[in-house]
Design an enzyme around this catalytic site. Structure first.
Site, mmCIF file in Angstrom:
data_model
loop_
_atom_site.group_PDB
_atom_site.id
_atom_site.type_symbol
_atom_site.label_atom_id
_atom_site.label_comp_id
_atom_site.label_asym_id
_atom_site.label_seq_id
_atom_site.Cartn_x
_atom_site.Cartn_y
_atom_site.Cartn_z
ATOM 1 N N HIS A 241 -9.737 7.523 -16.438
ATOM 2 C CA HIS A 241 -10.623 8.644 -16.965
ATOM 3 C C HIS A 241 -10.107 9.953 -16.772
ATOM 4 O O HIS A 241 -10.603 10.775 -17.371
ATOM 5 C CB HIS A 241 -12.145 8.370 -16.498
ATOM 6 C CG HIS A 241 -12.183 8.764 -15.008
ATOM 7 N ND1 HIS A 241 -12.040 7.963 -13.771
ATOM 8 C CD2 HIS A 241 -12.398 10.002 -14.450
ATOM 9 C CE1 HIS A 241 -12.447 8.756 -12.942
ATOM 10 N NE2 HIS A 241 -12.362 9.974 -13.003
ATOM 11 N N ASP A 290 -10.256 1.007 -14.629
ATOM 12 C CA ASP A 290 -9.994 2.485 -14.811
ATOM 13 C C ASP A 290 -8.712 2.727 -14.120
ATOM 14 O O ASP A 290 -8.611 3.256 -12.762
ATOM 15 C CB ASP A 290 -11.273 3.249 -13.998
ATOM 16 C CG ASP A 290 -11.212 4.638 -14.090
ATOM 17 O OD1 ASP A 290 -10.295 5.032 -14.882
ATOM 18 O OD2 ASP A 290 -11.859 5.375 -13.422
ATOM 19 N N SER A 384 -11.049 12.098 -8.028
ATOM 20 C CA SER A 384 -10.658 10.986 -8.787
ATOM 21 C C SER A 384 -9.146 10.719 -9.128
ATOM 22 O O SER A 384 -8.370 11.765 -8.963
ATOM 23 C CB SER A 384 -11.163 11.178 -10.327
ATOM 24 O OG SER A 384 -12.522 10.960 -10.628
ATOM 25 N N GLY A 385 -8.946 9.430 -9.173
ATOM 26 C CA GLY A 385 -7.428 9.064 -9.062
ATOM 27 C C GLY A 385 -6.658 9.042 -7.924
ATOM 28 O O GLY A 385 -5.412 8.549 -7.877
#
Length: 749
Positions: A241, A290, A384-385
């Site tokens: 994402h 994801d 995120s990530g």
């Protein structure tokens, strides 16, 4: 101290006393001294709460203790161990197990007791790479001792040798290599520059130089927006994402070795990306799969401050890993978005617990949870990530998860959710295998479609690498040939290796690693004692007269049906019935429990496949293989109609590619009907096996050919939009239905 209340309900509150005491008094015998000089009771350490305020009471858990001098275990090449570990919940239980083993395994192998001691009393994992059993030793000991152990204990042999490696062999006979070093870096998961000191991770504290050398951040026009993890000199893992077409950002550069976003460290390195690959099953609404890979335009030169994490390759994460840390520059919910990298110690949460907390419909096999049921500590937007890294039994840090989503941040009953690396490994390995070294002139984002790229019928011309004849794979590092590790499917890179064994030795010398096979009767006994199996090669025997079967030289076994030779299934112990095959042969076995079938699918076709005899019971000792092909740029969707196998003993394995056993996507057993499974290769396989007892009805499933990319979603009026654009605050459907029901998902972008 900070007290907060919400907009409803009031209570009496609290009262406490503050007393000033001299720091020189220390913490006392019943207390733990934090790095910041705070004191907490010993009973509060390793309890999942940040009592010190700097995580020093939680960071080195489970705690290491002196190794007791127990029999032969006192000869281990280290002096500290820890409990609980994978094989012992505590020291008394480890002693009981040791006493049982020395009586039941005595004499079956010279190093059997060494193996038991090393597993029951493993080396402390908090000081870097640990001394562990070597893979080849484990295989040899298992072959010679397993039956004896199971007879004495009435239990199954508990050791899985695939947990170990032969890398980093030490003079004392142990190995310090990483189990998750899938790209053969030798240094993954190590932190040589980290020196412990303490001072959007909610509830986190500042990280230190060299503490997370695999940590990266992604920048867009000079601003950091997501994290990532270095896994090799060419590849970075992040969340899909963060980099999908629905993201508001574009990756301009990938930054390594820098703790602060706004200032520059002397260890800082910035590289532009060349290609971005998104998992083909990524769903922007459910956040399933994801994960994405960023290929770097320039290879990273490793330093003490920039080096890769190992990859988690065990699906038993909550059993294997005791200690995990999340890191990132995300929202702390107190001071906003920090400039300095934050970290927090978190625990893995079982899949059953997480599914019940989040709702089974939200939680898939491609996800893993970490944090605390009570809340307090969690990743948040901006993290995120980034990595969920856990300390493995090999003393190295493994990438277990990729920060993905959650309901809010640090909310009670809502732990953070991460893309599960062990489940998504086939995607990572498939992309790296197919695209390593291929750098295009401009940046592109691709939904990975690993189709016929997985098979190359003609090896590269003028290649200096070692070519595997069995599958034309290129072993691109010459040092990997004759290194004791199988890189070719049929192990040919480890055959015909020449070495000089020690002189005047009466034992059988293994040329690959100079190991001595101490008992002459172990040569040509059908069990591999040398790592490259040379003690079982060139074994001669007198086959039965007038026999038309194929004789296996290694164990004198007769392959009764000539069609089983060169059929892709190993019938001889040393695989010789599958060597020197000049073409692809489809077997037509006479034994009704063994079958090989080829299923060629066309566009739009749906084909039904079932277990043998379905809906009646399948046979014992079944070994059925299906090779499945779909047109180029198409893949296969598997929908299960019925499923009933003996749990834990009979299995249906499904994978991508043309080699059964490789790139396994899923293995199923039991009575639950599995969810639909999409295979991202146009070449795939299925293999069904049953043991010698208990029969069930079996399974029935459907194969459907679908396009290689599932990017388009159809709106009610017939128009369509890219699935990654769902819930991006932009109406892609005329009626706005692509933005409905989005509030329940909080994605950390």
């Amino acid at each position: 101290m900070r007290f907060t209340s919400d907009d409803s309900v009031t209570h009496q509150g609290f009262q406490l006393q503050l007393t000033v005491i001299p720091r020189s008094l220390g913490c006392g015998n019943d207390s733990f001294t934090c790095i910041n000089n705070n004191c907490v009771l010993n009973s509060l350490t390793c309890d999942g709460y940040n009592d010190c305020g700097d995580f020093s009471d939680e960071e080195y858990c489970p705690p290491c203790v002196p190794l007791e001098n127990i029999g032969e275990c006192g000869q281990l090449p280290y002096d500290r161990t820890y409990f609980s570990n994978q094989y012992s919940p505590n020291s008394p239980q480890a002693v009981l197990s040791y006493n049982f083993i020395i009586h039941s395994l005595q004499g079956c192998h010279p190093r059997a007791i060494d193996l038991a001691c090393n597993l029951l009393f493993p080396e402390c994992i908090h000081q870097g790479p640990t001394n562990r059993p070597c893979y080849s030793d484990c295989v040899n000991i298992t072959a010679h001792c397993r039956e004896l152990f199971e007879q004495h204990s009435n239990m199954s042999w508990p050791v899985n040798c695939k947990d170990f490696t032969d890398k980093g062999r030490t003079p004392n006979g142990y190995c310090q290599g990483a189990t998750g070093d899938l790209f053969k870096t030798d240094i993954c998961g190590t932190r040589p520059a980290y020196r412990q000191k303490f001072a959007e991770i909610v509830g986190g504290v500042d990280a230190n130089e060299g503490e997370f050398p695999w940590m990266v951040y992604l920048k867009d026009n000079g601003s950091g927006f997501c994290g990532g993890t270095l896994i090799s000199s060419e590849w970075v893992v992040t969340a899909a994402h963060c980099v999908s077409s629905g993201s508001r950002y574009t990756v301009d550069e990938v930054v390594f070795g820098n703790l602060n976003i706004e200032s520059t460290s002397p260890y800082r390195l910035s590289i532009t990306p060349s290609q971005i690959f998104i998992h083909p099953d990524y769903d922007s609404f459910t956040n399933d799969a994801d994960i994405a890979l960023i290929q770097l335009s320039t290879l990273v030169n490793y330093t003490d401050y920039i080096r890769p994490a190992c990859l988690a390759n065990s699906s038993q994460e909550t059993t294997v890993y005791k200690q995990c840390i999340v890191s990132g520059w995300g929202n702390t919910q107190i001071d906003g978005y920090p400039d300095h990298l934050q970290k927090a110690v978190v625990g893995l949460i079982s899949r059953i617990t997480c599914g019940s907390l989040l709702g089974i419909e939200s939680f898939t096999d491609n996800m893993i949870c970490a944090g605390y049921e009570r809340g307090d500590i969690d990743t948040c937007d901006g993290d995120s990530g980034g990595p969920l890294a856990c300390e493995g039994p090999d003393g190295r840090w493994h990438l277990v998860g990729v920060t993905s989503w959650g309901y809010g941040c640090a909310e009670p009953g809502s732990p953070g959710v991460y893309a599960r690396v062990s489940e998504l490994l086939p995607f990572i390995l498939g992309v790296v295998k197919n695209y390593a070294g291929s750098v295009p002139p401009t940046l592109g984002t691709t939904t990975a479609s690993l189709t016929n790229d997985m098979i190359s019928a003609t090896p590269p011309a003028n290649s200096s690498c070692f070519e595997c004849a069995s599958n034309y794979e290129c072993v691109y590092d010459p040092s990997w040939v004759c290194d004791g590790i199988d890189d070719c499917d049929n192990r040919e890179d480890e055959l015909n290796c020449i070495a000089t064994p020690p002189a005047n030795s009466s034992c059988f010398e293994c040329a690959s690693d100079y190991e001595c096979v101490p008992d002459p009767s172990w040569v040509c006994d059908g069990i591999d004692d040398c790592f490259n199996r040379e003690d079982e090669l060139n074994c001669t025997a007198t086959p039965p007269a007038n026999s038309s079967c194929f004789e296996c030289a290694s164990d004198y076994e007769c392959v009764p049906d000539p069609s089983w030779v060169c059929d892709g299934i190993d019938d001889c112990f040393n695989r010789e019935d599958e060597l020197n095959c000049t073409g692809t042969t489809t077997a037509s076995p006479t034994n009704d429990t063994i079958s090989v079938s080829v299923v060629n699918l066309t566009v739009g076709e749906t084909r039904s496949i079932s277990s043998p005899n379905y809906p009646n019971e399948y046979p014992n000792n079944a070994y059925y293989t299906w090779y499945i092909t779909a047109p180029s740029n198409y893949s296969v969707l598997i929908t299960f109609i019925a499923f009933n196998l003996e749990s834990g003993y009979d299995h249906l394995s499904i994978g991508n590619g043309h080699t059964p056993g490789n790139l396994v996507a899923k293995t199923f057993s039991g009575q639950d009907i599995p969810a639909s499974l999409r295979l991202y290769s146009s070449n795939s396989w299925m293999r069904f096996t049953s043991d010698y007892s208990v029969k069930r009805q079996g399974f029935q499933l459907q194969l459907t050919v679908i396009p290689g990319s599932l990017d388009l979603v159809v709106c009610p009026d017939g128009t369509s939009y890219n699935s990654t654009a769902r819930c991006n605050s932009i109406d892609d459907c005329n009626d706005g239905s692509d933005e409905n029901n989005c509030s329940k998902y909080f994605v950390f972008f």
